[in-house]
Write a protein that holds these residues in place. Structure first.
Motif, PDB file in Angstrom:
ATOM      1  N   GLU A  20      -2.999 -10.914 -11.666  1.00 13.75           N
ATOM      2  CA  GLU A  20      -1.652 -11.178 -12.157  1.00 13.75           C
ATOM      3  C   GLU A  20      -0.595 -11.194 -11.059  1.00 13.75           C
ATOM      4  O   GLU A  20       0.430 -11.853 -11.207  1.00 13.75           O
ATOM      5  N   THR A  21      -0.819 -10.464  -9.968  1.00 14.60           N
ATOM      6  CA  THR A  21       0.211 -10.364  -8.927  1.00 14.60           C
ATOM      7  C   THR A  21      -0.146 -11.081  -7.637  1.00 14.60           C
ATOM      8  O   THR A  21       0.741 -11.375  -6.845  1.00 14.60           O
ATOM      9  N   GLY A  22      -1.431 -11.308  -7.402  1.00 18.13           N
ATOM     10  CA  GLY A  22      -1.850 -11.886  -6.130  1.00 18.13           C
ATOM     11  C   GLY A  22      -1.816 -10.880  -4.989  1.00 18.13           C
ATOM     12  O   GLY A  22      -2.002 -11.242  -3.830  1.00 18.13           O
ATOM     13  N   GLU A  23      -1.584  -9.611  -5.294  1.00 22.02           N
ATOM     14  CA  GLU A  23      -1.521  -8.542  -4.288  1.00 22.02           C
ATOM     15  C   GLU A  23      -2.728  -7.628  -4.412  1.00 22.02           C
ATOM     16  O   GLU A  23      -3.258  -7.430  -5.507  1.00 22.02           O
ATOM     17  N   ALA A  24      -3.150  -7.052  -3.298  1.00 31.98           N
ATOM     18  CA  ALA A  24      -4.233  -6.075  -3.316  1.00 31.98           C
ATOM     19  C   ALA A  24      -3.759  -4.828  -4.051  1.00 31.98           C
ATOM     20  O   ALA A  24      -2.655  -4.348  -3.823  1.00 31.98           O
ATOM     21  N   ALA A  25      -4.602  -4.333  -4.934  1.00 30.38           N
ATOM     22  CA  ALA A  25      -4.205  -3.180  -5.752  1.00 30.38           C
ATOM     23  C   ALA A  25      -5.030  -1.940  -5.445  1.00 30.38           C
ATOM     24  O   ALA A  25      -5.206  -1.085  -6.290  1.00 30.38           O
ATOM     25  N   ALA A  26      -5.543  -1.842  -4.243  1.00 32.31           N
ATOM     26  CA  ALA A  26      -6.305  -0.652  -3.859  1.00 32.31           C
ATOM     27  C   ALA A  26      -5.992  -0.333  -2.405  1.00 32.31           C
ATOM     28  O   ALA A  26      -5.593  -1.197  -1.643  1.00 32.31           O
ATOM     29  N   GLY A  27      -6.177   0.903  -2.053  1.00 28.58           N
ATOM     30  CA  GLY A  27      -5.929   1.315  -0.677  1.00 28.58           C
ATOM     31  C   GLY A  27      -6.165   2.795  -0.510  1.00 28.58           C
ATOM     32  O   GLY A  27      -6.638   3.471  -1.417  1.00 28.58           O
ATOM     33  N   ASP A  28      -5.816   3.302   0.648  1.00 27.22           N
ATOM     34  CA  ASP A  28      -6.032   4.716   0.951  1.00 27.22           C
ATOM     35  C   ASP A  28      -5.201   5.638   0.074  1.00 27.22           C
ATOM     36  O   ASP A  28      -5.461   6.833   0.012  1.00 27.22           O
ATOM     37  N   GLU A  29      -4.192   5.095  -0.610  1.00 27.25           N
ATOM     38  CA  GLU A  29      -3.320   5.920  -1.429  1.00 27.25           C
ATOM     39  C   GLU A  29      -4.024   6.474  -2.659  1.00 27.25           C
ATOM     40  O   GLU A  29      -3.524   7.358  -3.324  1.00 27.25           O
TER      41      GLU A  29
END
Length: 146
Positions: A42-51
Protein backbone atom coordinates in the motif's frame (compact mmCIF):
# COMPACT_ATOMS: atom_id res chain seq x y z
CA UNK A 1 -2.53 -17.53 31.37
CA UNK A 2 -2.04 -18.01 35.09
CA UNK A 3 -5.05 -20.38 35.06
CA UNK A 4 -3.48 -22.45 32.30
CA UNK A 5 -0.20 -22.59 34.18
CA UNK A 6 -2.09 -23.71 37.30
CA UNK A 7 -3.74 -26.52 35.33
CA UNK A 8 -0.36 -27.64 33.98
CA UNK A 9 1.31 -27.79 37.38
CA UNK A 10 3.49 -30.71 36.36
CA UNK A 11 5.38 -28.59 33.84
CA UNK A 12 8.22 -26.46 35.12
CA UNK A 13 7.89 -22.68 35.02
CA UNK A 14 10.80 -22.19 32.59
CA UNK A 15 9.41 -24.90 30.29
CA UNK A 16 5.96 -23.30 30.39
CA UNK A 17 7.38 -19.85 29.65
CA UNK A 18 9.39 -21.21 26.75
CA UNK A 19 6.38 -23.02 25.28
CA UNK A 20 4.05 -20.02 25.74
CA UNK A 21 6.55 -17.61 24.24
CA UNK A 22 7.34 -19.90 21.29
CA UNK A 23 3.63 -20.16 20.46
CA UNK A 24 3.03 -16.43 20.79
CA UNK A 25 6.20 -15.64 18.82
CA UNK A 26 5.14 -18.00 16.01
CA UNK A 27 1.73 -16.32 15.75
CA UNK A 28 3.33 -12.87 15.92
CA UNK A 29 5.76 -13.73 13.10
CA UNK A 30 2.91 -14.94 10.89
CA UNK A 31 0.88 -11.83 11.67
CA UNK A 32 3.95 -9.65 11.13
CA UNK A 33 4.58 -11.10 7.66
CA UNK A 34 0.94 -10.54 6.69
CA UNK A 35 0.75 -6.95 7.96
CA UNK A 36 4.18 -5.99 6.56
CA UNK A 37 3.19 -7.32 3.14
CA UNK A 38 0.05 -5.17 3.24
CA UNK A 39 1.94 -2.06 4.40
CA UNK A 40 4.61 -2.44 1.73
CA UNK A 41 2.06 -3.03 -1.04
CA UNK A 42 0.00 0.00 0.00
CA UNK A 43 2.85 2.45 0.66
CA UNK A 44 5.75 1.27 -1.48
CA UNK A 45 7.98 1.63 1.61
CA UNK A 46 9.87 -1.05 3.51
CA UNK A 47 7.96 -1.91 6.67
CA UNK A 48 10.63 -3.80 8.60
CA UNK A 49 13.92 -2.93 10.18
CA UNK A 50 16.04 -3.04 13.30
CA UNK A 51 13.36 -1.11 15.18
CA UNK A 52 11.38 -4.32 15.65
CA UNK A 53 12.43 -6.10 18.82
CA UNK A 54 11.22 -9.48 20.06
CA UNK A 55 11.56 -10.25 23.77
CA UNK A 56 11.48 -13.92 24.83
CA UNK A 57 9.41 -13.41 27.95
CA UNK A 58 8.91 -11.27 31.01
CA UNK A 59 7.96 -12.58 34.43
CA UNK A 60 4.99 -10.85 36.04
CA UNK A 61 5.28 -11.17 39.84
CA UNK A 62 1.49 -11.25 40.26
CA UNK A 63 0.53 -13.54 37.40
CA UNK A 64 3.48 -15.91 37.33
CA UNK A 65 5.32 -16.66 34.10
CA UNK A 66 4.20 -14.40 31.27
CA UNK A 67 5.45 -14.90 27.72
CA UNK A 68 5.66 -11.56 25.95
CA UNK A 69 6.64 -10.64 22.42
CA UNK A 70 7.13 -6.93 21.84
CA UNK A 71 6.78 -5.19 18.49
CA UNK A 72 7.77 -1.54 18.81
CA UNK A 73 5.77 -0.47 21.89
CA UNK A 74 2.99 -3.01 21.23
CA UNK A 75 3.11 -5.97 23.59
CA UNK A 76 1.86 -9.35 22.42
CA UNK A 77 1.10 -11.62 25.37
CA UNK A 78 -2.06 -13.40 24.36
CA UNK A 79 -2.81 -16.84 22.96
CA UNK A 80 -5.59 -15.39 20.78
CA UNK A 81 -4.79 -14.99 17.06
CA UNK A 82 -7.10 -11.98 16.62
CA UNK A 83 -5.48 -10.12 19.52
CA UNK A 84 -2.00 -11.01 18.26
CA UNK A 85 -2.88 -9.70 14.80
CA UNK A 86 -4.23 -6.45 16.27
CA UNK A 87 -1.14 -5.87 18.43
CA UNK A 88 1.20 -6.62 15.53
CA UNK A 89 -0.76 -4.28 13.22
CA UNK A 90 -0.37 -1.49 15.78
CA UNK A 91 3.36 -2.19 15.97
CA UNK A 92 3.81 -2.06 12.19
CA UNK A 93 1.68 1.09 12.07
CA UNK A 94 3.90 2.68 14.72
CA UNK A 95 7.00 1.67 12.76
CA UNK A 96 5.65 3.30 9.59
CA UNK A 97 4.94 6.51 11.53
CA UNK A 98 8.28 6.69 13.31
CA UNK A 99 10.52 5.42 10.51
CA UNK A 100 8.85 6.83 7.38
CA UNK A 101 6.89 9.69 8.95
CA UNK A 102 3.73 8.49 7.23
CA UNK A 103 0.25 7.61 8.35
CA UNK A 104 -0.74 4.11 7.32
CA UNK A 105 -3.32 2.89 6.57
CA UNK A 106 -5.67 5.69 5.52
CA UNK A 107 -9.43 5.67 5.00
CA UNK A 108 -10.18 6.25 1.31
CA UNK A 109 -13.46 7.98 2.18
CA UNK A 110 -12.27 10.38 4.88
CA UNK A 111 -8.50 10.67 4.41
CA UNK A 112 -7.97 9.81 8.09
CA UNK A 113 -5.52 7.36 9.58
CA UNK A 114 -7.11 4.08 10.61
CA UNK A 115 -7.03 2.45 14.03
CA UNK A 116 -7.03 -1.20 15.04
CA UNK A 117 -10.38 -2.39 16.26
CA UNK A 118 -12.31 -5.63 16.64
CA UNK A 119 -15.54 -6.52 14.87
CA UNK A 120 -17.31 -9.90 14.77
CA UNK A 121 -14.27 -11.65 16.25
CA UNK A 122 -11.91 -10.20 13.63
CA UNK A 123 -9.11 -7.63 13.88
CA UNK A 124 -10.08 -4.70 11.66
CA UNK A 125 -8.95 -1.28 10.52
CA UNK A 126 -11.49 1.31 11.70
CA UNK A 127 -11.96 4.94 10.72
CA UNK A 128 -13.25 7.54 13.18
CA UNK A 129 -14.74 9.64 10.37
CA UNK A 130 -18.40 9.67 9.46
CA UNK A 131 -20.78 8.42 12.15
CA UNK A 132 -20.15 8.86 15.88
CA UNK A 133 -18.88 5.28 16.20
CA UNK A 134 -16.82 5.48 13.03
CA UNK A 135 -16.83 2.61 10.58
CA UNK A 136 -14.93 -0.55 9.76
CA UNK A 137 -12.88 -0.13 6.61
CA UNK A 138 -11.59 -3.69 6.26
CA UNK A 139 -10.26 -6.71 8.10
CA UNK A 140 -6.53 -6.65 8.83
CA UNK A 141 -6.27 -10.24 7.58
CA UNK A 142 -7.03 -10.09 3.83
CA UNK A 143 -8.45 -13.63 4.01
CA UNK A 144 -11.23 -12.48 6.38
CA UNK A 145 -14.32 -11.14 4.67
CA UNK A 146 -16.69 -9.09 6.80
Amino acid sequence: MSELYGELGDISEPEFCESWTARTFCMARSAFEMVVRSAEEETGEAAAGDEFCYIDYLRDPDLGPVGVVRIKSAEVSTPDWVDVLGAVAEGVQEFMMSHHRMVWPICGDHGLGLHVGYFHEAAVWKCTGGTAEGHVVRAIDPAVHL
